[in-house]
Design a protein around this motif. Structure first.
Motif, PDB file in Angstrom:
ATOM      1  N   GLY A   1       0.792  -1.225   0.000  1.00  0.00           N
ATOM      2  CA  GLY A   1       0.000   0.000   0.000  1.00  0.00           C
ATOM      3  C   GLY A   1       0.823   1.272   0.000  1.00  0.00           C
ATOM      4  N   ALA A   2       2.094   1.170  -0.409  1.00  0.00           N
ATOM      5  CA  ALA A   2       2.979   2.335  -0.363  1.00  0.00           C
ATOM      6  C   ALA A   2       2.458   3.504  -1.186  1.00  0.00           C
ATOM      7  N   GLN A   3       1.840   3.194  -2.344  1.00  0.00           N
ATOM      8  CA  GLN A   3       1.388   4.248  -3.244  1.00  0.00           C
ATOM      9  C   GLN A   3      -0.099   4.555  -3.114  1.00  0.00           C
ATOM     10  N   SER A   4      -0.805   3.804  -2.291  1.00  0.00           N
ATOM     11  CA  SER A   4      -2.237   4.062  -2.135  1.00  0.00           C
ATOM     12  C   SER A   4      -2.569   4.774  -0.828  1.00  0.00           C
ATOM     13  N   THR A   5      -1.896   4.407   0.257  1.00  0.00           N
ATOM     14  CA  THR A   5      -2.242   4.956   1.571  1.00  0.00           C
ATOM     15  C   THR A   5      -2.144   6.477   1.635  1.00  0.00           C
ATOM     16  N   PRO A   6      -1.170   7.118   0.965  1.00  0.00           N
ATOM     17  CA  PRO A   6      -1.122   8.586   1.017  1.00  0.00           C
ATOM     18  C   PRO A   6      -2.228   9.277   0.221  1.00  0.00           C
ATOM     19  N   HIS A   7      -2.914   8.526  -0.653  1.00  0.00           N
ATOM     20  CA  HIS A   7      -3.765   9.160  -1.654  1.00  0.00           C
ATOM     21  C   HIS A   7      -5.223   8.688  -1.644  1.00  0.00           C
ATOM     22  N   LEU A   8      -5.479   7.509  -1.118  1.00  0.00           N
ATOM     23  CA  LEU A   8      -6.820   6.936  -1.133  1.00  0.00           C
ATOM     24  C   LEU A   8      -7.252   6.594   0.294  1.00  0.00           C
ATOM     25  N   LYS A   9      -8.536   6.627   0.556  1.00  0.00           N
ATOM     26  CA  LYS A   9      -9.040   6.214   1.861  1.00  0.00           C
ATOM     27  C   LYS A   9      -8.942   4.694   1.966  1.00  0.00           C
ATOM     28  N   ILE A  10      -8.214   4.214   2.965  1.00  0.00           N
ATOM     29  CA  ILE A  10      -7.965   2.784   3.131  1.00  0.00           C
ATOM     30  C   ILE A  10      -8.815   2.229   4.265  1.00  0.00           C
ATOM     31  N   ASP A  11      -9.438   1.086   4.006  1.00  0.00           N
ATOM     32  CA  ASP A  11     -10.167   0.340   5.039  1.00  0.00           C
ATOM     33  C   ASP A  11      -9.784  -1.126   4.894  1.00  0.00           C
ATOM     34  N   VAL A  12      -8.833  -1.563   5.707  1.00  0.00           N
ATOM     35  CA  VAL A  12      -8.307  -2.919   5.536  1.00  0.00           C
ATOM     36  C   VAL A  12      -9.356  -3.980   5.843  1.00  0.00           C
ATOM     37  N   GLN A  13     -10.310  -3.656   6.695  1.00  0.00           N
ATOM     38  CA  GLN A  13     -11.365  -4.639   6.978  1.00  0.00           C
ATOM     39  C   GLN A  13     -12.308  -4.783   5.803  1.00  0.00           C
ATOM     40  N   ASP A  14     -12.565  -3.672   5.117  1.00  0.00           N
ATOM     41  CA  ASP A  14     -13.396  -3.750   3.921  1.00  0.00           C
ATOM     42  C   ASP A  14     -12.666  -4.486   2.803  1.00  0.00           C
ATOM     43  N   LEU A  15     -11.375  -4.198   2.636  1.00  0.00           N
ATOM     44  CA  LEU A  15     -10.576  -4.909   1.633  1.00  0.00           C
ATOM     45  C   LEU A  15     -10.447  -6.386   1.992  1.00  0.00           C
ATOM     46  N   ASP A  16     -10.446  -6.687   3.296  1.00  0.00           N
ATOM     47  CA  ASP A  16     -10.332  -8.043   3.826  1.00  0.00           C
ATOM     48  C   ASP A  16      -8.975  -8.674   3.532  1.00  0.00           C
ATOM     49  N   CYS A  17      -7.970  -7.846   3.219  1.00  0.00           N
ATOM     50  CA  CYS A  17      -6.628  -8.389   2.974  1.00  0.00           C
ATOM     51  C   CYS A  17      -6.048  -8.915   4.280  1.00  0.00           C
ATOM     52  N   ASP A  18      -5.108  -9.835   4.169  1.00  0.00           N
ATOM     53  CA  ASP A  18      -4.487 -10.435   5.345  1.00  0.00           C
ATOM     54  C   ASP A  18      -3.333  -9.599   5.868  1.00  0.00           C
ATOM     55  N   PHE A  19      -2.612  -8.960   4.947  1.00  0.00           N
ATOM     56  CA  PHE A  19      -1.502  -8.081   5.303  1.00  0.00           C
ATOM     57  C   PHE A  19      -1.554  -6.841   4.425  1.00  0.00           C
ATOM     58  N   PHE A  20      -1.135  -5.709   4.995  1.00  0.00           N
ATOM     59  CA  PHE A  20      -1.123  -4.438   4.258  1.00  0.00           C
ATOM     60  C   PHE A  20       0.058  -3.630   4.773  1.00  0.00           C
ATOM     61  N   ALA A  21       0.919  -3.156   3.870  1.00  0.00           N
ATOM     62  CA  ALA A  21       2.140  -2.462   4.264  1.00  0.00           C
ATOM     63  C   ALA A  21       2.211  -1.089   3.612  1.00  0.00           C
ATOM     64  N   PHE A  22       2.748  -0.105   4.354  1.00  0.00           N
ATOM     65  CA  PHE A  22       2.949   1.222   3.775  1.00  0.00           C
ATOM     66  C   PHE A  22       4.046   1.973   4.514  1.00  0.00           C
ATOM     67  N   SER A  23       4.487   3.087   3.915  1.00  0.00           N
ATOM     68  CA  SER A  23       5.608   3.869   4.431  1.00  0.00           C
ATOM     69  C   SER A  23       5.171   5.280   4.778  1.00  0.00           C
ATOM     70  N   GLY A  24       5.738   5.824   5.865  1.00  0.00           N
ATOM     71  CA  GLY A  24       5.376   7.164   6.302  1.00  0.00           C
ATOM     72  C   GLY A  24       5.873   8.267   5.401  1.00  0.00           C
ATOM     73  N   HIS A  25       7.048   8.088   4.794  1.00  0.00           N
ATOM     74  CA  HIS A  25       7.664   9.193   4.053  1.00  0.00           C
ATOM     75  C   HIS A  25       6.936   9.532   2.764  1.00  0.00           C
ATOM     76  N   LYS A  26       6.062   8.658   2.294  1.00  0.00           N
ATOM     77  CA  LYS A  26       5.288   8.955   1.092  1.00  0.00           C
ATOM     78  C   LYS A  26       3.967   9.652   1.422  1.00  0.00           C
TER      79      LYS A  26
END
Length: 406
Positions: free
Chosen positions: A199-224
């Protein structure tokens, strides 16, 4: 959303480069930081710098409150069910390596499959290559459509009962493609596989709901996402994280240490060995506050408008090729005929325009595009249509310059 007013909150953007006003179009590589984040990090170092969890003195308590308070902000920001599911790490790369090294080595065996796409960042390819080599598993790739998107029919045919892990970027850092993560996750789960999302390129730009996505793992970086460098997050479903073993051992992550055996702390701390990234986490919390105040829906809408405007402006330039789908996130990747992307970036820089040039840590995708490199303009909340106009003017100038040279 007034991007010009927002830009004033980013000190680095209010300067000249090579005698021209800075036009920063490289936020996909790293975003700039607002005063609210810079001041928050400085406040930690100036006023309550201390280690967390261990001490009961005033500064230690303040640091712990700031660090764990940021974990709560991350939980809310991405819609996790518990702070136990939020692991602070160095970034997306470290998070994906942790999944591969801990979950992967226990749950993937010879003959199993790991499914990726050719558009992945190297950080979401190499860990799986190494896992496949170590276990005898097979790597499989979902084919791309001509516009750089994926078709769910291809997803269905690629993922099988042998698939144990599906790893996919949410948004392409090259093409701007927004992948249908929720639908792919459903297919993965139907086949008994877990879903890992970069989720490095999505978390800064899109509203994320990991429970709605139902993914098992989701990763992102603060600097982006207007946060500090060196801090990132791994979200994992509690049911997986509880069964996983740490891959880094030392202080902070232990419960009891004897001469011949040790036990681990409960979640999330068993994965955070050593002194954690305290200032980074506190800065990330401030970044989340900043983004929430603006609103992710507004940020997404603004960036997509800029991307569409950029595609219109750049499409008018003869000899310029744009890669990727029509509907995209705030990224436009392109090449000028007969001009190397590094030369394009160099000439643009003389006018104070910062773009990225190279393979963007996506060499398999470059091969699929049949190019060695590209130039990339990436937009964020502080960019304006005037920045796009400057880019278009700069590219025309670049083309004319190299036309005169040759």
């Amino acid at each position: 959303m007034d991007a010009l007013e927002l830009k004033k909150q980013f000190p680095i953007l209010n300067q000249s480069v090579n005698g021209n006003e800075l036009v920063y179009l490289d936020s996909a590589a790293t975003s700039q930081k607002p005063l609210a984040v810079i001041d928050k990090v400085n406040d930690y170092y100036n006023r309550y710098n201390s280690n967390v969890h261990r001490g009961v003195h005033t500064l230690g308590t303040m640091a712990t409150d700031g660090y764990e308070g940021s974990r709560e902000k991350v939980q809310s920001f991405i819609g996790a069910s518990s702070t136990e599911e939020i692991i602070f790490l160095r970034g997306t790369t470290t998070a994906i390596n942790l999944i591969a090294s801990s979950y992967g080595k226990v749950n993937v065996s010879e003959g199993d499959e790991i499914v990726l796409t050719p558009m992945e960042h190297h950080s979401n390819i190499i860990p799986w290559q190494q896992l496949a080599k170590a276990t005898g598993a097979t790597l499989k790739y979902i084919p791309l459509q001509k516009d750089g998107t994926i078709d769910l029919k291809d997803v269905e045919s690629t993922i099988t009962a042998k698939t144990k892990i599906v790893a996919m970027m949410h948004v392409s850092n090259v093409l701007g493609t927004i992948n249908p993560i929720k639908e792919v996750t459903k297919i993965a789960h139907r086949n008994g596989a877990v879903m890992v999302v970069d989720g490095a390129q999505s978390t800064p730009h899109l509203k994320i709901d990991v429970q709605d996505l139902d993914c098992d793992f989701f990763a992102f970086s603060g600097h982006k996402m207007v946060g500090p460098t060196g801090i990132g997050v791994l979200y994992g479903k509690k049911e997986h994280l509880e069964k996983m073993e740490p891959v880094e051992f030392g202080g902070e992550m232990i419960d009891f240490v004897g001469l011949y055996d040790s036990t681990w702390k409960e979640l999330p701390w068993k994965f955070e060995g050593g002194t954690p990234i305290i200032a980074g986490a506190i800065g990330l919390g401030a970044a989340i506050d900043f983004l929430n105040e603006i609103g992710l829906d507004q940020i997404e809408r603004h960036e997509k408008e800029l991307a569409h405007y950029a595609m219109e402006r750049l499409s008018d330039i003869d000899g310029l090729t744009i890669y990727g789908p029509k509907e995209r996130a705030g990224v436009v990747t392109f090449n000028l005929d007969d001009v190397h992307p590094h030369d394009v970036a160099t000439v643009l820089d003389t006018d104070g325009i910062a773009v990225r040039a190279g393979h963007h840590c996506a060499q398999p995708l470059m091969k699929w595009l049949d190019v060695t490199a590209t130039a990339r303009a990436s937009f964020y909340l502080y960019n304006t249509k005037a920045d796009v106009d400057a880019l278009a003017t700069g590219l025309v100038k670049t083309k004319e310059y190299f036309g005169d040279v040759f």
